[in-house]
Design a protein around this motif. Sequence first.
Motif, PDB file in Angstrom:
ATOM      1  N   LYS A 188       0.804  -1.227   0.000  1.00 18.37           N
ATOM      2  CA  LYS A 188       0.000   0.000   0.000  1.00 18.37           C
ATOM      3  C   LYS A 188       0.838   1.278   0.000  1.00 18.37           C
ATOM      4  CE  LYS A 188      -4.031  -2.067   0.132  1.00 18.37           C
ATOM      5  NZ  LYS A 188      -4.912  -2.049  -1.067  1.00 18.37           N
ATOM      6  N   THR A 189       2.133   1.173   0.223  1.00 22.54           N
ATOM      7  CA  THR A 189       2.971   2.373   0.173  1.00 22.54           C
ATOM      8  C   THR A 189       4.054   2.191  -0.901  1.00 22.54           C
ATOM      9  OG1 THR A 189       4.466   1.551   1.904  1.00 22.54           O
ATOM     10  CG2 THR A 189       2.596   2.924   2.595  1.00 22.54           C
ATOM     11  N   LYS A 208       0.481   6.909  -9.981  1.00 17.50           N
ATOM     12  CA  LYS A 208       0.039   7.415  -8.677  1.00 17.50           C
ATOM     13  C   LYS A 208      -1.483   7.474  -8.596  1.00 17.50           C
ATOM     14  CE  LYS A 208       0.613  11.423  -5.601  1.00 17.50           C
ATOM     15  NZ  LYS A 208       1.277  12.761  -5.452  1.00 17.50           N
ATOM     16  N   GLU A 212      -3.344   5.020  -5.979  1.00 16.22           N
ATOM     17  CA  GLU A 212      -4.052   5.615  -4.852  1.00 16.22           C
ATOM     18  C   GLU A 212      -5.558   5.407  -4.952  1.00 16.22           C
ATOM     19  OE1 GLU A 212      -2.599   9.636  -4.342  1.00 16.22           O
ATOM     20  OE2 GLU A 212      -0.708   8.894  -3.463  1.00 16.22           O
ATOM     21  N   GLY A 216      -3.765   2.627  -2.326  1.00 18.19           N
ATOM     22  CA  GLY A 216      -2.359   2.794  -2.007  1.00 18.19           C
ATOM     23  C   GLY A 216      -1.995   4.243  -1.754  1.00 18.19           C
ATOM     24  N   LYS A 217      -0.698   4.474  -1.436  1.00 23.61           N
ATOM     25  CA  LYS A 217      -0.221   5.829  -1.197  1.00 23.61           C
ATOM     26  C   LYS A 217       1.220   5.946  -1.687  1.00 23.61           C
ATOM     27  CE  LYS A 217      -0.119  10.037   0.547  1.00 23.61           C
ATOM     28  NZ  LYS A 217      -0.933  11.125  -0.071  1.00 23.61           N
ATOM     29  N   VAL A 219       4.399   7.733  -1.261  1.00 22.16           N
ATOM     30  CA  VAL A 219       4.916   8.545  -0.161  1.00 22.16           C
ATOM     31  C   VAL A 219       6.041   9.476  -0.597  1.00 22.16           C
ATOM     32  CG1 VAL A 219       4.225   6.865   1.574  1.00 22.16           C
ATOM     33  CG2 VAL A 219       6.508   6.688   0.543  1.00 22.16           C
ATOM     34  N   LYS A 220       6.660   9.199  -1.741  1.00 22.44           N
ATOM     35  CA  LYS A 220       7.731  10.067  -2.208  1.00 22.44           C
ATOM     36  C   LYS A 220       7.918   9.886  -3.717  1.00 22.44           C
ATOM     37  CE  LYS A 220      11.348  10.852   0.362  1.00 22.44           C
ATOM     38  NZ  LYS A 220      12.650  10.721   1.086  1.00 22.44           N
ATOM     39  N   THR A 241      13.655   4.673   3.493  1.00 24.84           N
ATOM     40  CA  THR A 241      12.224   4.983   3.629  1.00 24.84           C
ATOM     41  C   THR A 241      11.410   3.717   3.907  1.00 24.84           C
ATOM     42  OG1 THR A 241      12.501   6.846   2.102  1.00 24.84           O
ATOM     43  CG2 THR A 241      10.250   6.092   2.490  1.00 24.84           C
ATOM     44  N   PRO A 243       9.464   1.586   1.912  1.00 31.58           N
ATOM     45  CA  PRO A 243       8.087   1.451   1.417  1.00 31.58           C
ATOM     46  C   PRO A 243       7.763  -0.024   1.166  1.00 31.58           C
ATOM     47  CG  PRO A 243       9.529   2.008  -0.381  1.00 31.58           C
ATOM     48  CD  PRO A 243      10.394   1.993   0.841  1.00 31.58           C
ATOM     49  N   ASP A 244       6.504  -0.298   0.899  1.00 28.53           N
ATOM     50  CA  ASP A 244       6.121  -1.672   0.530  1.00 28.53           C
ATOM     51  C   ASP A 244       6.688  -2.053  -0.832  1.00 28.53           C
ATOM     52  OD1 ASP A 244       4.668  -1.976   2.885  1.00 28.53           O
ATOM     53  OD2 ASP A 244       2.802  -1.267   1.972  1.00 28.53           O
TER      54      ASP A 244
END
Length: 416
Positions: A188-189, A208, A212, A216-217, A219-220, A241, A243-244
């Motif tokens: 999700k990330t 993105k 999303e 999901g998100k 993050v960068k 970081t 992330p997933d």
Amino acid sequence: MEKKKVNSKLKLWSLTLIVMILFITGCGGAKQETTTSQSEKQGTDTATEAETIKIGLILSTTGTFAPLSEGIKNGFELYLEQHDGMLGGKKVELKLEDDEANPQVALRKYRQLVHSEKVNFLVGPISSAVVYALRDEVEKDKIVLIDANAAGDDLAWAKKSDYVYRTSFSNWQNGHSTGAYLANNVGKTAIAIAPDYPAGKEVVRAFKAAFEEAGGKVVKESYPKLGTNDFATYITDAANTKPDLVYAFFAGSDGIRFVQQYKDFGLQGKIPLGGSLEFGDELIIQPTGDATEGIISGVVYSPYLDNEQNNQFVEAYQKKYNKLPNMFSVEGYDSAQILDKAITEAGSIKSEDVIKVLKGISFDSPRGPITIDPKTNNPIQNFYVSKNTKKDNVIVPEVLETVEKLTMPETSPFPQ
């Protein structure tokens, strides 16, 4: 006696006059015959010229995108070879120019091809920045451009032209294709990384949105310079970081370096790598080998797709070039194929006649069925969510899910 002299003179003048008339008539007839012969010859030459189509290829044959250009050129030439060097029943003369992935260089090469060489059609380019620069010139000159690769979204939206038809894919399709799958099945990330030029930002934008929307998100987002040699900063940042997953878009030599360094820094197998269709393509898989294993991408083509046309295409390509075709090989092949069909159906090489046929045209490609959407001049086509899997010591993009008839929105879903 005097009378005989007069008569003799009259006979002499009469004979001279007759000879002069015959001479003039003969010369006139010979001149007329020569003129007719030249006219017939000129007509023959013109007819021969009319049977030859000049096609200008504007590609980036040097620099980062050189391998992509090679694939397009190879695919186009293979199609010509299979069709006796003809499109629409007319002989083809190719003119290749290197745009150096530079819009200003591309404009100079465009003018040379269109205004000096008098080409009938254009095929290319690679770069989105280049196709945006060429669009207004094409529109002004009313010459058909078959966009063999450049995926700039706006070419289907605000900058859509009746003279530009894409046979590859859009950046929106490329980024959107795996967004939902990765959010639903991997994590999700995500961190998104892509080169700092229009295609990079448009692919990430589409990914993105889809990622999303599926929960999901991102993050960068990071945008290294096009042509970056060392991705250490960006890969280290991703490791810190945690992330997933990492989603990346890189093409050509940039993609090869990124994938290899991702493995070298120890992230392969620790943080799943998802990416654009380039990461499931032979152009990156072949030189990086095991470094691509496990990557999930949304591809439009693989030499392992099982359909009759692809099987024949792969066999012919390997025979001619002694290697497997890649996505860009098919882009070139399909660019020739769509021109062949459009010219045949139009019965003409005039732009105004050909564009009537190109709107909504359908054809079977080695990648599957293709229809040019008249709303966007962009192909409606299947994308295959694939995972690079090792089989018999060969990395193969194994299809996990088919996104059928992925169609670009008629207007931009993004704020302007």
